[in-house]
Scaffold this motif. Structure first.
Motif, PDB file in Angstrom:
ATOM      1  N   GLY A  10     -19.559  12.156  14.982  1.00 57.18           N
ATOM      2  CA  GLY A  10     -20.732  11.304  14.901  1.00 57.18           C
ATOM      3  C   GLY A  10     -20.486  10.054  14.069  1.00 57.18           C
ATOM      4  N   LYS A  11     -19.773  10.201  12.953  1.00 56.40           N
ATOM      5  CA  LYS A  11     -19.479   9.055  12.105  1.00 56.40           C
ATOM      6  C   LYS A  11     -18.664   8.006  12.862  1.00 56.40           C
ATOM      7  CE  LYS A  11     -16.942   7.708   7.930  1.00 56.40           C
ATOM      8  NZ  LYS A  11     -16.087   8.192   6.816  1.00 56.40           N
ATOM      9  N   GLU A  12     -17.676   8.457  13.621  1.00 59.48           N
ATOM     10  CA  GLU A  12     -16.849   7.528  14.385  1.00 59.48           C
ATOM     11  C   GLU A  12     -17.671   6.820  15.464  1.00 59.48           C
ATOM     12  OE1 GLU A  12     -12.415   9.420  14.475  1.00 59.48           O
ATOM     13  OE2 GLU A  12     -13.988  10.575  15.470  1.00 59.48           O
ATOM     14  N   ALA A  13     -18.525   7.569  16.153  1.00 59.48           N
ATOM     15  CA  ALA A  13     -19.338   6.982  17.215  1.00 59.48           C
ATOM     16  C   ALA A  13     -20.289   5.925  16.664  1.00 59.48           C
ATOM     17  CB  ALA A  13     -20.122   8.076  17.942  1.00 59.48           C
ATOM     18  N   VAL A  14     -20.960   6.250  15.558  1.00 58.34           N
ATOM     19  CA  VAL A  14     -21.897   5.300  14.953  1.00 58.34           C
ATOM     20  C   VAL A  14     -21.154   4.065  14.448  1.00 58.34           C
ATOM     21  CG1 VAL A  14     -23.509   4.935  13.057  1.00 58.34           C
ATOM     22  CG2 VAL A  14     -23.597   7.069  14.373  1.00 58.34           C
ATOM     23  N   THR A  15     -20.000   4.272  13.803  1.00 57.13           N
ATOM     24  CA  THR A  15     -19.205   3.142  13.301  1.00 57.13           C
ATOM     25  C   THR A  15     -18.758   2.245  14.449  1.00 57.13           C
ATOM     26  OG1 THR A  15     -18.402   4.476  11.452  1.00 57.13           O
ATOM     27  CG2 THR A  15     -17.152   2.492  11.999  1.00 57.13           C
ATOM     28  N   PHE A  16     -18.329   2.851  15.552  1.00 56.82           N
ATOM     29  CA  PHE A  16     -17.912   2.071  16.722  1.00 56.82           C
ATOM     30  C   PHE A  16     -19.055   1.180  17.202  1.00 56.82           C
ATOM     31  CE2 PHE A  16     -17.850   1.448  21.285  1.00 56.82           C
ATOM     32  CZ  PHE A  16     -16.568   0.980  21.526  1.00 56.82           C
ATOM     33  N   LEU A  17     -20.229   1.762  17.357  1.00 58.61           N
ATOM     34  CA  LEU A  17     -21.357   0.996  17.887  1.00 58.61           C
ATOM     35  C   LEU A  17     -21.802  -0.091  16.907  1.00 58.61           C
ATOM     36  CD1 LEU A  17     -22.997   0.858  20.425  1.00 58.61           C
ATOM     37  CD2 LEU A  17     -24.660   2.432  19.437  1.00 58.61           C
ATOM     38  N   VAL A  18     -21.721   0.185  15.625  1.00 55.91           N
ATOM     39  CA  VAL A  18     -22.051  -0.826  14.624  1.00 55.91           C
ATOM     40  C   VAL A  18     -21.070  -1.995  14.717  1.00 55.91           C
ATOM     41  CG1 VAL A  18     -22.109  -1.316  12.151  1.00 55.91           C
ATOM     42  CG2 VAL A  18     -23.237   0.729  13.032  1.00 55.91           C
ATOM     43  N   ARG A  19     -19.773  -1.695  14.926  1.00 61.65           N
ATOM     44  CA  ARG A  19     -18.778  -2.764  15.051  1.00 61.65           C
ATOM     45  C   ARG A  19     -19.054  -3.620  16.292  1.00 61.65           C
ATOM     46  NH1 ARG A  19     -18.457  -1.561  10.712  1.00 61.65           N
ATOM     47  NH2 ARG A  19     -16.682  -0.774   9.502  1.00 61.65           N
ATOM     48  N   VAL A  20     -19.439  -2.983  17.385  1.00 62.22           N
ATOM     49  CA  VAL A  20     -19.789  -3.739  18.590  1.00 62.22           C
ATOM     50  C   VAL A  20     -20.977  -4.649  18.314  1.00 62.22           C
ATOM     51  CG1 VAL A  20     -20.649  -3.574  20.972  1.00 62.22           C
ATOM     52  CG2 VAL A  20     -18.851  -2.021  20.185  1.00 62.22           C
ATOM     53  N   LYS A  21     -21.984  -4.119  17.633  1.00 56.80           N
ATOM     54  CA  LYS A  21     -23.164  -4.899  17.275  1.00 56.80           C
ATOM     55  C   LYS A  21     -22.775  -6.095  16.406  1.00 56.80           C
ATOM     56  CE  LYS A  21     -27.098  -4.416  14.058  1.00 56.80           C
ATOM     57  NZ  LYS A  21     -28.193  -5.066  14.803  1.00 56.80           N
TER      58      LYS A  21
ATOM     59  N   VAL B  36     -15.020 -21.366  35.908  1.00 56.39           N
ATOM     60  CA  VAL B  36     -15.958 -20.242  35.969  1.00 56.39           C
ATOM     61  C   VAL B  36     -16.954 -20.373  34.826  1.00 56.39           C
ATOM     62  CG1 VAL B  36     -14.360 -18.630  37.065  1.00 56.39           C
ATOM     63  CG2 VAL B  36     -14.419 -18.794  34.577  1.00 56.39           C
ATOM     64  N   LYS B  37     -18.110 -19.743  34.983  1.00 58.73           N
ATOM     65  CA  LYS B  37     -19.113 -19.772  33.927  1.00 58.73           C
ATOM     66  C   LYS B  37     -18.773 -18.749  32.849  1.00 58.73           C
ATOM     67  CE  LYS B  37     -23.140 -21.503  36.450  1.00 58.73           C
ATOM     68  NZ  LYS B  37     -24.556 -21.240  36.822  1.00 58.73           N
ATOM     69  N   LEU B  38     -19.193 -19.057  31.640  1.00 59.80           N
ATOM     70  CA  LEU B  38     -19.037 -18.131  30.523  1.00 59.80           C
ATOM     71  C   LEU B  38     -20.217 -17.171  30.539  1.00 59.80           C
ATOM     72  CD1 LEU B  38     -17.616 -17.240  27.929  1.00 59.80           C
ATOM     73  CD2 LEU B  38     -18.893 -19.010  26.696  1.00 59.80           C
ATOM     74  N   GLY B  39     -19.942 -15.907  30.845  1.00 60.19           N
ATOM     75  CA  GLY B  39     -21.005 -14.921  30.924  1.00 60.19           C
ATOM     76  C   GLY B  39     -21.102 -14.077  29.666  1.00 60.19           C
ATOM     77  N   PHE B  40     -21.912 -13.040  29.745  1.00 60.78           N
ATOM     78  CA  PHE B  40     -22.065 -12.129  28.612  1.00 60.78           C
ATOM     79  C   PHE B  40     -20.976 -11.050  28.599  1.00 60.78           C
ATOM     80  CE2 PHE B  40     -26.444 -13.705  29.025  1.00 60.78           C
ATOM     81  CZ  PHE B  40     -26.712 -14.054  27.719  1.00 60.78           C
ATOM     82  N   MET B  41     -20.536 -10.633  29.799  1.00 59.16           N
ATOM     83  CA  MET B  41     -19.660  -9.463  29.879  1.00 59.16           C
ATOM     84  C   MET B  41     -18.340  -9.670  29.150  1.00 59.16           C
ATOM     85  SD  MET B  41     -19.468  -6.363  30.835  1.00 59.16           S
ATOM     86  CE  MET B  41     -20.719  -6.093  32.092  1.00 59.16           C
ATOM     87  N   SER B  42     -17.782 -10.880  29.187  1.00 56.78           N
ATOM     88  CA  SER B  42     -16.504 -11.106  28.506  1.00 56.78           C
ATOM     89  C   SER B  42     -16.640 -10.899  27.001  1.00 56.78           C
ATOM     90  CB  SER B  42     -15.980 -12.506  28.811  1.00 56.78           C
ATOM     91  OG  SER B  42     -16.930 -13.503  28.466  1.00 56.78           O
ATOM     92  N   PHE B  43     -17.792 -11.268  26.423  1.00 57.08           N
ATOM     93  CA  PHE B  43     -18.023 -11.035  24.993  1.00 57.08           C
ATOM     94  C   PHE B  43     -18.081  -9.534  24.703  1.00 57.08           C
ATOM     95  CE2 PHE B  43     -19.645 -15.403  25.253  1.00 57.08           C
ATOM     96  CZ  PHE B  43     -19.096 -15.964  24.108  1.00 57.08           C
ATOM     97  N   PHE B  44     -18.736  -8.790  25.604  1.00 62.23           N
ATOM     98  CA  PHE B  44     -18.845  -7.346  25.396  1.00 62.23           C
ATOM     99  C   PHE B  44     -17.484  -6.664  25.507  1.00 62.23           C
ATOM    100  CE2 PHE B  44     -23.341  -8.045  25.834  1.00 62.23           C
ATOM    101  CZ  PHE B  44     -23.926  -6.995  25.141  1.00 62.23           C
ATOM    102  N   VAL B  45     -16.675  -7.095  26.484  1.00 63.20           N
ATOM    103  CA  VAL B  45     -15.338  -6.521  26.630  1.00 63.20           C
ATOM    104  C   VAL B  45     -14.526  -6.758  25.365  1.00 63.20           C
ATOM    105  CG1 VAL B  45     -13.153  -6.697  27.879  1.00 63.20           C
ATOM    106  CG2 VAL B  45     -15.317  -6.669  29.150  1.00 63.20           C
ATOM    107  N   LYS B  46     -14.557  -7.997  24.862  1.00 57.98           N
ATOM    108  CA  LYS B  46     -13.816  -8.329  23.644  1.00 57.98           C
ATOM    109  C   LYS B  46     -14.337  -7.537  22.444  1.00 57.98           C
ATOM    110  CE  LYS B  46     -10.608 -11.450  24.438  1.00 57.98           C
ATOM    111  NZ  LYS B  46      -9.192 -11.207  24.055  1.00 57.98           N
ATOM    112  N   ALA B  47     -15.658  -7.429  22.331  1.00 63.29           N
ATOM    113  CA  ALA B  47     -16.254  -6.703  21.211  1.00 63.29           C
ATOM    114  C   ALA B  47     -15.856  -5.229  21.238  1.00 63.29           C
ATOM    115  CB  ALA B  47     -17.773  -6.838  21.245  1.00 63.29           C
ATOM    116  N   CYS B  48     -15.818  -4.628  22.450  1.00 65.34           N
ATOM    117  CA  CYS B  48     -15.457  -3.220  22.566  1.00 65.34           C
ATOM    118  C   CYS B  48     -13.975  -2.995  22.269  1.00 65.34           C
ATOM    119  CB  CYS B  48     -15.801  -2.706  23.966  1.00 65.34           C
ATOM    120  SG  CYS B  48     -17.574  -2.497  24.257  1.00 65.34           S
ATOM    121  N   VAL B  49     -13.113  -3.874  22.774  1.00 63.35           N
ATOM    122  CA  VAL B  49     -11.683  -3.742  22.500  1.00 63.35           C
ATOM    123  C   VAL B  49     -11.431  -3.793  20.995  1.00 63.35           C
ATOM    124  CG1 VAL B  49      -9.452  -4.897  22.702  1.00 63.35           C
ATOM    125  CG2 VAL B  49     -10.888  -4.613  24.723  1.00 63.35           C
ATOM    126  N   HIS B  50     -12.097  -4.733  20.318  1.00 65.29           N
ATOM    127  CA  HIS B  50     -11.939  -4.879  18.872  1.00 65.29           C
ATOM    128  C   HIS B  50     -12.364  -3.591  18.157  1.00 65.29           C
ATOM    129  CE1 HIS B  50     -12.758  -6.484  14.795  1.00 65.29           C
ATOM    130  NE2 HIS B  50     -11.795  -7.350  15.090  1.00 65.29           N
TER     131      HIS B  50
END
Length: 504
Positions: A480-491, A329-343
């Motif tokens: 708000g602090k948790e939400a912003v921190t979560f999104l920063v970690r994903v980034k 299978v090809k390596l897509g973008f979604m698997s990176f996003f799933v891993k980043a969100c789980v982390h």
């Protein structure tokens, strides 16, 4: 004597309220007749007779709360159920013989299968055959749309379709007969009986199906004035709802302003010369209801950020050929996003939790919902235990679920229990959006189009492939602090995927 018991009512449902009894003590009933309706906080469930017989004592009156397995009443086997046809059966005395009366190679009924846990009814979609068609065993006869998935009704035998018992748009429940098949073509030479859709002009005599009877009673309708489109002119739930939504006669509308006012909002408006009216599918109705419910119940707030996709794009370009050779299978973008969100979810568990009354349920597992657009509407299949999967395993699971979604083969289990959702509007060209929560989840990540933009880097303006990220969250549980921190970690995980490898 057989006890009538409360059946399983669906996932996480432990009790129900007795709604309307369709029979009374002493009534003669036939196998599969609806005896009583049970109402839960999610669905209405019909309890049917398991055999012919006579209704005995009713143990649970209307309005009583009952648990799974509780006794509702008693049914005496035998009785005189077969002695005389009911009022609803009388008009069909001259119809084709049923499977019970036909000789070998006679008529067999095709019935609605179980449509998944907690799914009590569906709507007849598109008929794939017509009366007189030859069919093979397991050939799809009709599609049934539910609020979650589309289900096909297969032919139980090889033969000729002798009669369609329901029309497109009718409501049906598991076990309902939808068509008659002349096994082996025994009736191929006989003229095909009329299709149910053509019986609407026949006198109905006010005969209503149980699900329709309740609508008629609640809206104080005249059953005799409703044209039935069901089997042998019977009134279906859809017919009753249409009658309830229809505008009142002119004579009633002109009696007084106060009596005319309530009918106006429910009356369908007149169409213009270049307009057409199409009935919403059950899936689309459910999507609309759940999205609105989410807005009404949760305190939805959205925070935004952007990610430089250079590192992931470089990794894909460098390793794509070897990845395909090894994993197929090809390596897509979604698997990176799933891993980043789980982390990120492991660090900020509130985004992976849900509210239950006055409690918070923290989930120590990571089942990721991935929104998929189909011709029928948006569905969200679930990648189970994503934290234990490799990039290749995630990619394969996304491909499998996406194909099943487009083919209408997703099961109920495929779409239940996600703890967090990812929605990729970027595949359609979206640059920025605010996703809506998929209740009861507390977070959803919106992905968008990758677009080259000028950004500042080390005092220089450079062109980078950038993506806007949007996290919608329930502010009742996520600060708000948790939400912003979560999104920063994903980034951070997207811009430097090695952080995932070292668990940083």
């Amino acid at each position: 004597m057989t006890d009538i018991l409360v059946p399983q009512l669906g996932e996480s449902v432990t009790e129900a309220t007795v709604g309307s009894w369709m029979v009374k003590t002493g009534d003669t009933v036939a196998r599969d007749d609806v005896l009583v309706e049970l109402e839960t906080d999610k669905v209405s469930v019909e309890v049917r007779a398991e055999a012919d017989g006579v209704m005995g004592a009713i143990a649970a009156p209307e309005g009583e709360t009952v648990e799974i397995g509780a006794k509702l009443g008693e049914l005496t086997a035998g009785g005189s159920a077969a002695a005389a046809p009911t009022a609803a059966e009388a008009p069909i005395a001259d119809a084709a013989p049923t499977a019970d009366t036909a000789p070998a190679g006679g008529v067999v009924e095709a019935s609605v299968p179980q449509m998944g846990e907690s799914v009590a009814e569906g709507t007849i979609g598109s008929w794939l055959v017509k009366a007189g068609d030859t069919v093979e065993v397991d050939q799809a006869l009709v599609e049934i749309e539910t609020d979650k998935v589309a289900v096909e009704v297969p032919s139980p035998v090889a033969g000729v379709v002798s009669e369609l018992l329901v029309a497109e748009g009718d409501s049906v429940a598991p076990g309902d007969a939808v068509a008659k098949i002349a096994e082996g073509g025994a009736e191929a030479g006989a003229p095909a009986p009329a299709v149910a859709a053509d019986t609407s002009a026949a006198p109905t005599g006010g005969i209503a199906m149980p699900s329709a009877q309740r609508v008629i009673e609640e809206n104080k309708l005249d059953a005799g004035a409703i044209a039935g489109t069901g089997k042998d002119g019977r009134i279906t739930k859809a017919d009753a709802k249409a009658a309830a939504a229809a505008p009142a006669p002119v004579a009633q509308q002109t009696t007084s302003a106060s009596s005319a006012a309530p009918a106006a909002p429910s009356a369908p408006r007149e169409l213009g010369p270049r307009e057409e009216r199409v009935r919403m599918t059950r899936l689309r109705q459910t999507i609309a209801k759940r999205l609105k419910d989410a807005q009404n119940s949760a305190a939805i707030l959205t925070t935004y950020n952007e990610a430089d996709m250079s590192a992931i794009m470089k990794a894909r370009k460098t390793h794509q050929e070897a990845f395909v050779a090894k994993h197929g299978v090809k390596l897509g973008f979604m698997s990176f996003f799933v891993k980043a969100c789980v982390h990120a979810l492991k660090e900020i568990p509130a985004v992976n939790a849900e509210i239950d009354g006055t409690d918070i349920i923290y989930k120590n597992y990571y089942d990721m919902g991935v929104a998929v657009g189909t011709d029928r509407g948006l569905v969200v299949p679930v990648i189970r235990d994503a934290d234990q999967m490799s990039l290749a395993e995630i990619e394969k699971e996304i491909i499998r679920l996406g194909k099943n979604a487009r083919d209408g083969k997703l099961t109920i289990e495929d779409m239940q229990g996600a703890t967090f959702t990812l929605s990729n509007g970027g595949v359609y060209g979206s640059l920025m959006s605010m996703p809506i929560l998929n209740a009861p989840q507390s977070g959803i990540l919106g992905m968008h189009k990758i677009q080259e933009r000028p950004v500042a880097e080390n005092g220089q303006v450079v062109i980078k492939p950038m993506m806007y990220l949007a996290l919608s969250y329930d502010h009742r549980i996520v600060d708000g602090k948790e939400a912003v921190t979560f999104l920063v970690r994903v980034k951070e995980n997207l811009e430097d995927p090695q952080r995932l490898l070292f668990d940083l």
